[in-house]
Design a protein around this motif. Structure first.
Motif, PDB file in Angstrom:
ATOM      1  N   GLU A  15       1.182  -0.835   0.311  1.00  0.00           N
ATOM      2  CA  GLU A  15      -0.436  -0.128  -0.242  1.00  0.00           C
ATOM      3  C   GLU A  15       1.273   1.413   0.452  1.00  0.00           C
ATOM      4  O   GLU A  15       0.454   2.151  -0.516  1.00  0.00           O
ATOM      5  CB  GLU A  15      -0.920   0.777   1.379  1.00  0.00           C
ATOM      6  N   LEU A  16       2.193   1.197   0.148  1.00  0.00           N
ATOM      7  CA  LEU A  16       3.135   2.415   0.063  1.00  0.00           C
ATOM      8  C   LEU A  16       3.357   3.507  -1.324  1.00  0.00           C
ATOM      9  O   LEU A  16       3.114   4.174  -0.839  1.00  0.00           O
ATOM     10  CB  LEU A  16       4.933   1.712   0.832  1.00  0.00           C
ATOM     11  N   ARG A  17       2.748   2.363  -1.841  1.00  0.00           N
ATOM     12  CA  ARG A  17       2.645   2.912  -3.330  1.00  0.00           C
ATOM     13  C   ARG A  17       1.547   3.677  -3.373  1.00  0.00           C
ATOM     14  O   ARG A  17       1.504   4.671  -4.879  1.00  0.00           O
ATOM     15  CB  ARG A  17       3.034   2.234  -4.192  1.00  0.00           C
ATOM     16  N   LEU A  19       1.000   6.320  -1.257  1.00  0.00           N
ATOM     17  CA  LEU A  19       1.282   7.740  -0.684  1.00  0.00           C
ATOM     18  C   LEU A  19       1.282   8.929  -1.691  1.00  0.00           C
ATOM     19  O   LEU A  19       2.416   8.246  -2.006  1.00  0.00           O
ATOM     20  CB  LEU A  19       2.701   7.499   0.522  1.00  0.00           C
ATOM     21  N   PRO A  20       0.833  10.141  -1.217  1.00  0.00           N
ATOM     22  CA  PRO A  20       1.084  10.833  -1.915  1.00  0.00           C
ATOM     23  C   PRO A  20       2.049  11.871  -1.592  1.00  0.00           C
ATOM     24  O   PRO A  20       2.247  12.487  -0.291  1.00  0.00           O
ATOM     25  CB  PRO A  20      -0.275  11.284  -1.668  1.00  0.00           C
ATOM     26  N   LEU A  21       3.122  11.409  -2.101  1.00  0.00           N
ATOM     27  CA  LEU A  21       4.855  12.200  -1.960  1.00  0.00           C
ATOM     28  C   LEU A  21       4.304  14.016  -1.722  1.00  0.00           C
ATOM     29  O   LEU A  21       5.492  13.856  -0.948  1.00  0.00           O
ATOM     30  CB  LEU A  21       5.426  11.192  -2.079  1.00  0.00           C
ATOM     31  N   ASP A  22       3.472  13.840  -2.546  1.00  0.00           N
ATOM     32  CA  ASP A  22       4.047  14.903  -3.249  1.00  0.00           C
ATOM     33  C   ASP A  22       3.237  16.040  -1.893  1.00  0.00           C
ATOM     34  O   ASP A  22       3.706  16.919  -1.717  1.00  0.00           O
ATOM     35  CB  ASP A  22       3.132  15.482  -4.421  1.00  0.00           C
ATOM     36  N   GLU A  23       2.599  15.437  -0.953  1.00  0.00           N
ATOM     37  CA  GLU A  23       1.898  15.912  -0.049  1.00  0.00           C
ATOM     38  C   GLU A  23       2.198  15.982   1.649  1.00  0.00           C
ATOM     39  O   GLU A  23       1.718  17.098   2.440  1.00  0.00           O
ATOM     40  CB  GLU A  23       0.146  15.573   0.256  1.00  0.00           C
ATOM     41  N   PHE A  24       3.697  15.489   0.956  1.00  0.00           N
ATOM     42  CA  PHE A  24       4.251  15.433   2.765  1.00  0.00           C
ATOM     43  C   PHE A  24       5.378  16.184   2.661  1.00  0.00           C
ATOM     44  O   PHE A  24       5.745  17.223   1.492  1.00  0.00           O
ATOM     45  CB  PHE A  24       4.974  13.946   2.574  1.00  0.00           C
ATOM     46  N   ASP A  25       5.755  17.025   4.256  1.00  0.00           N
ATOM     47  CA  ASP A  25       6.208  18.446   4.686  1.00  0.00           C
ATOM     48  C   ASP A  25       7.447  17.096   4.865  1.00  0.00           C
ATOM     49  O   ASP A  25       7.639  17.173   5.667  1.00  0.00           O
ATOM     50  CB  ASP A  25       5.685  18.795   5.803  1.00  0.00           C
ATOM     51  N   PHE A  63      22.560  -5.708  -1.575  1.00  0.00           N
ATOM     52  CA  PHE A  63      21.307  -5.929  -0.941  1.00  0.00           C
ATOM     53  C   PHE A  63      20.966  -5.039  -1.224  1.00  0.00           C
ATOM     54  O   PHE A  63      19.659  -4.962  -1.054  1.00  0.00           O
ATOM     55  CB  PHE A  63      21.935  -6.682   0.339  1.00  0.00           C
ATOM     56  N   MET A  64      21.246  -4.579  -0.170  1.00  0.00           N
ATOM     57  CA  MET A  64      20.928  -2.028  -0.285  1.00  0.00           C
ATOM     58  C   MET A  64      20.664  -1.876  -1.888  1.00  0.00           C
ATOM     59  O   MET A  64      19.739  -0.779  -1.480  1.00  0.00           O
ATOM     60  CB  MET A  64      22.122  -1.880   0.157  1.00  0.00           C
ATOM     61  N   ARG A  65      21.205  -2.122  -2.627  1.00  0.00           N
ATOM     62  CA  ARG A  65      20.913  -1.484  -3.896  1.00  0.00           C
ATOM     63  C   ARG A  65      19.477  -2.360  -4.516  1.00  0.00           C
ATOM     64  O   ARG A  65      18.783  -1.818  -4.935  1.00  0.00           O
ATOM     65  CB  ARG A  65      22.404  -1.438  -5.141  1.00  0.00           C
ATOM     66  N   THR A  66      19.147  -3.744  -4.307  1.00  0.00           N
ATOM     67  CA  THR A  66      17.840  -4.448  -4.808  1.00  0.00           C
ATOM     68  C   THR A  66      16.577  -4.577  -3.870  1.00  0.00           C
ATOM     69  O   THR A  66      16.031  -5.194  -4.497  1.00  0.00           O
ATOM     70  CB  THR A  66      18.944  -5.437  -5.839  1.00  0.00           C
ATOM     71  N   SER A  67      17.193  -4.354  -2.476  1.00  0.00           N
ATOM     72  CA  SER A  67      15.675  -4.461  -2.065  1.00  0.00           C
ATOM     73  C   SER A  67      15.114  -3.265  -2.022  1.00  0.00           C
ATOM     74  O   SER A  67      15.852  -2.301  -1.326  1.00  0.00           O
ATOM     75  CB  SER A  67      16.192  -4.710  -0.406  1.00  0.00           C
ATOM     76  N   CYS A  68      13.451  -3.447  -2.192  1.00  0.00           N
ATOM     77  CA  CYS A  68      13.085  -1.782  -2.946  1.00  0.00           C
ATOM     78  C   CYS A  68      11.599  -1.602  -2.382  1.00  0.00           C
ATOM     79  O   CYS A  68      11.261  -3.115  -2.457  1.00  0.00           O
ATOM     80  CB  CYS A  68      13.076  -1.790  -4.448  1.00  0.00           C
ATOM     81  N   TYR A  69      11.109  -1.198  -2.425  1.00  0.00           N
ATOM     82  CA  TYR A  69      10.081  -0.522  -2.144  1.00  0.00           C
ATOM     83  C   TYR A  69       9.697   0.305  -3.271  1.00  0.00           C
ATOM     84  O   TYR A  69      10.061   1.449  -3.530  1.00  0.00           O
ATOM     85  CB  TYR A  69       9.676  -0.122  -0.648  1.00  0.00           C
ATOM     86  N   GLU A  70       7.945   0.711  -3.372  1.00  0.00           N
ATOM     87  CA  GLU A  70       7.547   1.013  -4.559  1.00  0.00           C
ATOM     88  C   GLU A  70       7.184   1.866  -3.165  1.00  0.00           C
ATOM     89  O   GLU A  70       5.505   1.634  -2.551  1.00  0.00           O
ATOM     90  CB  GLU A  70       6.170   0.757  -5.307  1.00  0.00           C
ATOM     91  N   ILE A  71       7.183   3.249  -3.268  1.00  0.00           N
ATOM     92  CA  ILE A  71       6.908   4.407  -2.802  1.00  0.00           C
ATOM     93  C   ILE A  71       5.990   5.923  -3.011  1.00  0.00           C
ATOM     94  O   ILE A  71       6.799   6.203  -3.443  1.00  0.00           O
ATOM     95  CB  ILE A  71       7.687   4.850  -2.148  1.00  0.00           C
ATOM     96  N   GLY A  72       4.609   5.426  -3.389  1.00  0.00           N
ATOM     97  CA  GLY A  72       3.812   7.276  -4.013  1.00  0.00           C
ATOM     98  C   GLY A  72       4.374   7.068  -5.722  1.00  0.00           C
ATOM     99  O   GLY A  72       4.472   7.604  -6.214  1.00  0.00           O
ATOM    100  N   LYS A 111      16.962  12.640  -4.659  1.00  0.00           N
ATOM    101  CA  LYS A 111      17.576  13.308  -4.050  1.00  0.00           C
ATOM    102  C   LYS A 111      16.253  14.521  -3.884  1.00  0.00           C
ATOM    103  O   LYS A 111      16.632  15.383  -3.095  1.00  0.00           O
ATOM    104  CB  LYS A 111      18.779  14.250  -4.136  1.00  0.00           C
ATOM    105  N   TYR A 112      15.610  14.916  -4.447  1.00  0.00           N
ATOM    106  CA  TYR A 112      14.598  15.077  -4.409  1.00  0.00           C
ATOM    107  C   TYR A 112      13.696  15.300  -3.451  1.00  0.00           C
ATOM    108  O   TYR A 112      12.645  16.293  -2.917  1.00  0.00           O
ATOM    109  CB  TYR A 112      13.876  14.956  -6.092  1.00  0.00           C
ATOM    110  N   TYR A 113      13.627  13.735  -2.316  1.00  0.00           N
ATOM    111  CA  TYR A 113      13.209  13.507  -2.021  1.00  0.00           C
ATOM    112  C   TYR A 113      13.769  14.456  -0.900  1.00  0.00           C
ATOM    113  O   TYR A 113      13.303  12.960   0.213  1.00  0.00           O
ATOM    114  CB  TYR A 113      12.809  12.528  -1.847  1.00  0.00           C
ATOM    115  N   ALA A 114      15.102  14.288  -0.796  1.00  0.00           N
ATOM    116  CA  ALA A 114      16.053  14.474   0.765  1.00  0.00           C
ATOM    117  C   ALA A 114      14.813  15.526   1.615  1.00  0.00           C
ATOM    118  O   ALA A 114      14.925  16.328   1.403  1.00  0.00           O
ATOM    119  CB  ALA A 114      17.151  15.001  -0.505  1.00  0.00           C
TER     120      ALA A 114
END
Length: 167
Positions: A15-17, A19-25, A63-72, A111-114
């Motif tokens: 369900e993380l996919r 998430l409306p990331l553009d609405e987060f502060d 491992f760190m570069r291939t373990s992923c979630y779809e978020i927003g 980095k847009y999401y930093a």
């Protein structure tokens, strides 16, 4: 031990996919807590589902570069969440060596999401599945964030998690 609960957990992470990331502060402690908690959730899930056995200096990067979630609508790896989002506005390590994993250069768009909200104490909370990491993973809460970060620092320095090699 409860396969049905684990399947529910996996369904909820999908369900993380939505998430409306553009609405987060991105300057708020709440968003900081959310991303650190998502990072740790992905880390634990990836370790549980790993078929390659324990991580090593050679396998940690993959491992760190291939373990992923779809978020927003975007796909975030552990490395991108760590380097580009959570620590994206912090200074880079001077001489990083394994097991430290940097996100690939092609991930710079993340980095847009930093997060604008940064706290260097997060390094005492973030777990990267290596021997130098905290033994427990807290679920961060905006309400108790200051206390949680302080506890992580005290735990690191007072409970012999810091070792100095005299050489």
């Amino acid at each position: 031990q409860d396969p049905e609960s684990f399947i529910k957990f996996l369904d909820m992470t999908s369900e993380l996919r939505f998430l409306p990331l553009d609405e987060f502060d991105f300057s708020s402690p709440a968003t900081f807590c959310m991303f650190v908690n998502i990072y740790h959730c992905l880390l634990q899930q990836a370790l549980l589902l790993s078929v390659n056995g324990p991580l090593s200096k050679k396998s940690i990067s993959q491992f760190m570069r291939t373990s992923c979630y779809e978020i927003g609508g975007d796909v975030f790896s552990l490395a991108e969440l760590h380097s580009c989002v959570i620590c994206g506005k912090m200074s880079r390590p001077i001489n990083p060596k394994p097991p430290y994993v940097e996100a690939p250069r092609k991930s710079n768009a993340y980095k847009y999401y930093a997060l604008e909200y940064t706290d260097t104490r997060v390094h005492f909370v973030l777990n990267t599945a290596d021997m130098a990491c905290p033994v427990s993973i807290p679920v961060l809460s905006q309400r108790y964030l200051e206390q949680q970060l302080n506890v992580a620092c005290v735990d690191f320095f007072c409970n012999k998690q810091l070792l100095i090699d005299p050489k």
